[in-house]
Design an enzyme around this catalytic site. Structure first.
Site: not given
Ligand code: PXP
Length: 250
Positions: A55-56, A13, A157, A76, A15-16, A49, A51, A24, A222, A107, A200-201
């Site tokens: 934001r991603h 993932n 999932e 996602e 996203d980050h 994802h 959103r 920036r 991710g 999430t 997740h995580g």
């Protein structure tokens, strides 16, 4: 993502990378470049994802990802009309439906499928009809998984966030109970004909027992991989994760 019945795939993932870019407001770092590097490092797929608040990744990133990637995109999204239209336009390999609250940082829980069967059945039908593999992101909960099978999802999932949180909070009895639940629900989902993913995580510390469940076919990871890549590079982070997944399976 094609593979045989026993392979455990890794979806990365990105996203980050987009979160960092958006911090920036410019073009750097480019999530598509990260996705290509992840692909080269052995990712079987890329997850992103979109959103509601963007934001991603942003809308333009989807086009760019789909044009650049050789591996499948797992898109996602929340179960909203806006997102459904976007997915139908792009037709990614997979669509993973997640719950989304504007105020949450990530999430936080699984999708409410059992209490929303009719709406979700209607929502996923056109996505499946254009060839997207529809996945529902659910907690390790019997009713949610049974409902996912009833409404015709291809994949569930399983949300591993609670298990990972318990691990890092040192609540090991609860962690082990949640892990046992995840294993049992992976078996249930598989027995109902659903393909089983998890995510997740997950980190180097928590991935092994989840990767060891034979029913789990794909992990989506991710935040940890992108964070770890600051120290080890994407290639280093992904290679080590893959090695852990392989040894869990052996
Ligand atoms: N799977 C799903 C359905 C998610 O929503 C997320 C977070 O976007 C992940 C996996 C990856 O979680 P993490 O970034 O914590 O690895």
């Amino acid at each position: 993502m094609g593979s045989d019945e026993t392979t455990l795939r890794l979806g990365v993932n990105i996203d980050h990378v987009a979160t960092l870019r958006n911090a920036r407001g410019g073009a750097y770092p480019d999530p598509v470049r990260a996705a290509k590097l992840a692909e080269a490092a052995g990712a079987d797929g890329i997850t992103a994802h979109l959103r509601e608040d963007r934001r991603h990744i942003r809308d333009a990133d989807i086009d760019a990802l789909m044009a650049a990637l050789a591996v499948p995109l797992n898109f996602e999204m929340a179960a909203t009309v806006e997102m459904q239209e976007i997915a139908l336009r792009h037709r990614p390999h997979a669509v993973c439906i997640v719950p989304e609250k504007r105020e949450e940082r990530t999430t936080e829980g699984g999708l409410e499928v059992a209490g929303d069967k009719a709406r979700l059945a209607e929502f996923i039908e056109p996505l499946a009809a254009v060839g997207c593999r529809v996945s529902l992101f659910v907690a390790a909960d019997r009713d949610q998984i049974s409902a996912a099978a009833e409404i015709g999802a291809a994949v569930v999932e399983l949300h591993t966030g609670a298990y990972c949180d318990y691990h890092y909070e040192g609540r090991f009895a609860e962690r082990d109970e949640e892990l046992a639940r995840l294993g049992e629900m992976a078996r249930l989902a598989h027995s109902l004909g659903l393909e089983v993913h998890a995510g997740h995580g997950l980190t180097f510390d928590t991935v092994t027992p989840v990767a060891a469940f034979p029913e789990v076919r794909e992990l989506n990871i991710g935040h940890f991989l992108i964070s770890e890549s600051v120290f080890a590079g994407l290639d280093g982070a992904i290679s080590e994760m893959r090695a852990l997944m392989r040894s869990a399976r052996a």
